[in-house]
Design a protein around this motif. Sequence first.
Motif, short mmCIF file in Angstrom:
data_model
loop_
_atom_site.label_atom_id
_atom_site.label_comp_id
_atom_site.label_asym_id
_atom_site.label_seq_id
_atom_site.Cartn_x
_atom_site.Cartn_y
_atom_site.Cartn_z
N ARG A 1 -2.46 -1.92 2.52
CA ARG A 1 -1.59 -1.57 1.24
C ARG A 1 -2.00 -0.01 0.89
O ARG A 1 -3.35 0.30 0.87
N ALA A 2 -1.08 0.47 0.44
CA ALA A 2 -1.38 2.12 0.35
C ALA A 2 -2.23 1.96 -0.90
O ALA A 2 -2.03 1.55 -1.77
N SER A 3 -3.14 2.98 -0.93
CA SER A 3 -4.09 3.26 -2.15
C SER A 3 -4.52 4.55 -2.02
O SER A 3 -4.10 5.60 -1.20
N TYR A 4 -5.40 5.00 -3.04
CA TYR A 4 -5.87 6.13 -3.11
C TYR A 4 -7.29 6.33 -3.05
O TYR A 4 -7.89 5.80 -4.11
N GLU B 1 -6.57 10.63 3.69
CA GLU B 1 -5.10 10.90 3.26
C GLU B 1 -4.45 10.76 4.88
O GLU B 1 -4.62 11.63 5.58
N PRO B 2 -3.38 9.59 5.08
CA PRO B 2 -3.01 8.74 4.12
C PRO B 2 -4.19 7.69 3.94
O PRO B 2 -5.12 7.65 4.63
N GLY B 3 -4.03 7.07 2.74
CA GLY B 3 -5.31 6.24 2.23
C GLY B 3 -4.76 4.68 2.02
O GLY B 3 -3.40 4.49 1.98
N CYS B 4 -5.51 3.65 2.46
CA CYS B 4 -4.95 2.33 1.89
C CYS B 4 -6.13 1.62 1.68
O CYS B 4 -7.24 1.80 1.79
N MET C 1 -7.15 7.90 6.75
CA MET C 1 -7.34 8.82 7.73
C MET C 1 -8.26 10.10 7.00
O MET C 1 -7.85 10.25 5.61
#
Lengths: 340, 694
Positions: free
Chosen positions: A247-250, A255-258, A288
């Motif tokens: 799931r995309a997250s922060y 970055e990208p984060g999930c 990443m």
Amino acid sequence: MSTNFESLHDQFDREVASVSDAESLRALRDRWLGRKAGLVTDVRKQMGAVASEDRAAFGKAFNALQQHVEAGLDRVSAEIANRERDATIARETVDITLPGRAAPLGHRHPITILRQNIEDIFVRMGYSVEDGPEIETTFFNFDALNIPDGHPARESQDTMYVSEDLALRSQTSTVQIHAMQRRQPPLRVIAPGRVFRRDTPDATHNPMFFQVEGLNVAEGITLADLRGTCEEFVRQLFGADAPVRFRASYFPFVEPGCEFDYQCFVCKGTGCRVCKGSGWIEMGGAGMVHPHVLRTVGIDPERFSGFAFGFGIDRLAARQFDLDDIRLLFANDLRFLEQF
Amino acid sequence: MRISINWLKEMVATDVDPRGIAERLTLAGLAVDTIEEIGGDTLFEFDITSNRPDALSHFGIAREVAALFDAPLAAPVATVEESGPATETLTSVAIEDAELCPRYVARVIRGVKIGPSPGWMVRRLEALGQRSINNVADVTNYVLLEQGHPLHAFDFNLLGGNRIVVRRARPGERIVTLEKLATGDEFREIELRDDMLVIADADVPVAIAGIKGGKGTGISDATVDVLLEAAYFQPAGVRRTARALKLDTDASHRFERGADIEATTRAIDRAAALIVEVAGGTVSRGVVDCYPRPAVRTPIPLRRSRVEALVGYEVTFDRMVDALRGLGFAVEPLRDTEELLAVAPSYRVDVAIEEDLVEEVARALGYGLVPSTLPPWGGSGTYLAGETERRAVRETLQAIGFNEAISLSFVDRALDDEFACTELDRAAAAGVDLVNPVLDNKPRMRSSLLTGLVEAYETNAKHGTRNVRLFELGKRFLRPADGERPVERETIGVLIAGTVDDADHRDRRDADFYDIKGAVEAVIRALRLPSFTFERARVECLHRGQAARIVRDGHVLGICGRVSPELATRRKFKSQVFLAELALDRMLGIEPTPVTYRRLPRFPSVVRDVSILVPKAVDYSDIVSGVRALGIPDLADFVLYDIFTGGSIPGDHLSMTLRATFRSEERTLTDDEVSASHRSIVDELASRFGASLR
Ligand SMILES: [Zn+2]
């Protein structure tokens, strides 16, 4: 003088019947077979006085008597020995249902059980276990992880400080930085350990918990490698295949984060009590490695890429052992610890 | 944050059911925590990460839904009917600190009638957990929920000079605000610092910029004319002020994460139109838009190769372009190089670099497309140095009945001080205290593992568990005397209390010093540490007659003993408690004894026991070393066999049976040889230690 063999037989039978123990048996044996004065010995001594024509018959009768006496004594001897053995065994019989005796075994803490499991899995997968300080500089805890000044995570509401620029590490991600400073890629690292957040304890929160950070930096590492690695880990940890979803997250340092979840083993994704109906079980955060983080430690993000992930051991333990209150993990109540 | 699906659907047209919307949003990074159906509506409770302030409103969520489902989006419309004098003739805005306030937009609405809001608005606000105040205040809250941009309404006629000055507070300036507390509303006078931005009128501060309005100029029943504010405040400034004043408002929450600087006019127009609708009045002509430094958004390059290098699957150039355009990015494709330049919409304050764009593409395409691969195997991994030893210690202690404890690293300061042990850390004896502990009674990072173990003993005793055998491996924290950074020392703590062999139904006895010493010896054996000794020691927390330090090469590796009677009384211990603390970090630094094979003896050994009465003051270790010093060549072993006190033994003596084993590597010893050696041992014991044969 004639010998009444018949009455001797009868006499012996009477006497042997009254023998009850080894001692009276020995007396009886002496009385009948004694070398000097035994009754049977006496009869043999009479042999010389028997007329020659009767001697054969006398000898036969004597042998019969001797055998009868010996057999009788042996039989009773065996009976007595049996009786004594039985008595000994009866005396020595124990209650085999009483508990066995050995120093009672202690127990590993459930966190340790999982932590060692996790370390074993990742070491097999080529990862090195590393560690870092639990009191960290704000550089390692925040700046190097791309958590800028003013980010909520830095606030004293969330993080415990021992001074202006030293805090209790709020994630094991700090070890990423130490590891990348020590060595150039390719590197595979996991870092299990204590982390601290300013959460008031309740059934689902502790201000201290155990996290595992993972890092894999090399040429050509992708999100797909992250997913495959998470799936392999879940397979080895639980001994069964389960797909992992992102799931995309922060998180500022990826970055990208999930966030990553694995499919519920109980319902296979259809939803049940264990997964609270979602079909998925939350595992942790990942992504990443952020190029700012790579540059901070002198790694060229155009040449190397990497994934990082982190998850809580406590939550895994809570799920694996179905704990209703995770405060028990650090209460050191023996009634709890002895269950593992 | 709560979102009403009915309201959402006024802005985005989709047939997807609420669950489907919630799932897609969650996968795309806007996490729906709970879904609740209430009165014909569905409410989503979101947990929005701090990078996405753009999603903190219905319109923000609608934008995302429109992009993810490729559905048409309808922005909330505002038709403002303006009349009367131009706004700029009524008021003025001066920004003195354009750093902290790059934009300030104002409108004036005159002749409003303050009263209750219409039912539809009250219902909508209340469904989302917002209390209705009055029609004008409600409009600002309504627009906040709708568009996410915080607004403020002033009573225009109470503003000194009828004008706005955005400036830093002057030394000593104060403002009175209204605090909404659980116990009721309360006025609070706040002293401002000169790094705090305020909205002032000609004379005094009337609001803390981006956080909270002042009491004196707020909307009241007497308000007739309204000045509406829609501004953009720099996130760091708002955050700093909000933290310093311990204020956390809906406005500060958004401004400190980053508001949409271009949404100011849309929001103020919407609010002005709504005020006229619910409170009457007329909107003056034009806005005062003070925007000294228009925001510049730089194009961010994105290579197709970069996307694929990070996500690990093939993405066509067209899909990249479409994905970003769908999310509101202005995209300039450079087809020959398969690169593009993207300008983020003003509300996406989180997108700054190429990798951010990669995430946007991945989110739009769906993280579900990411395949599953394993990176090529790079050889075997390694454990942390010392892990074999750590595991050996755990297994050994576990095998002799100890349970593993894990205690919180923070402890009670007074209790921790009880265990501050100068034997172990002469140079660094000070504890490390937390500036902001989470548990008020545990402000200290433990300087000893014993602190937590003793607390555990007390907890267990409280629950009626009397026999406690615990150990813990972990770090303790010390502040060096030179004030340098705290040091962390990996340590083993051990605690024994109660009876031993409790599982045995025949025989049990109270634990004593030799149980804790045995545990320490077991650890040392597990680590195969060479040549260590136990020496009598003075340890503050331990009984003066039952305390030892473990020494090797002049370095103290640990301490063990019985808790001092004073401490035991003070803590109201119900039984004797025995403790050990071992410096695992030092032990791991010692080269372990190598495993070597010694040939089995070829000749038989002869065992002779010596039973003696010795004064209690004689140490066993002195007896052994005294006998060893005799240098008897064939004395293979000389150890304690049995010890006895009481009965016919005088009170200041004890009876000891020592077992001597004689063996030669060359031949079978004769009886005379053994007897001679035995005699010299007995003589030595008698002459040196006053021992008498029994
Ligand atoms: Zn399930």
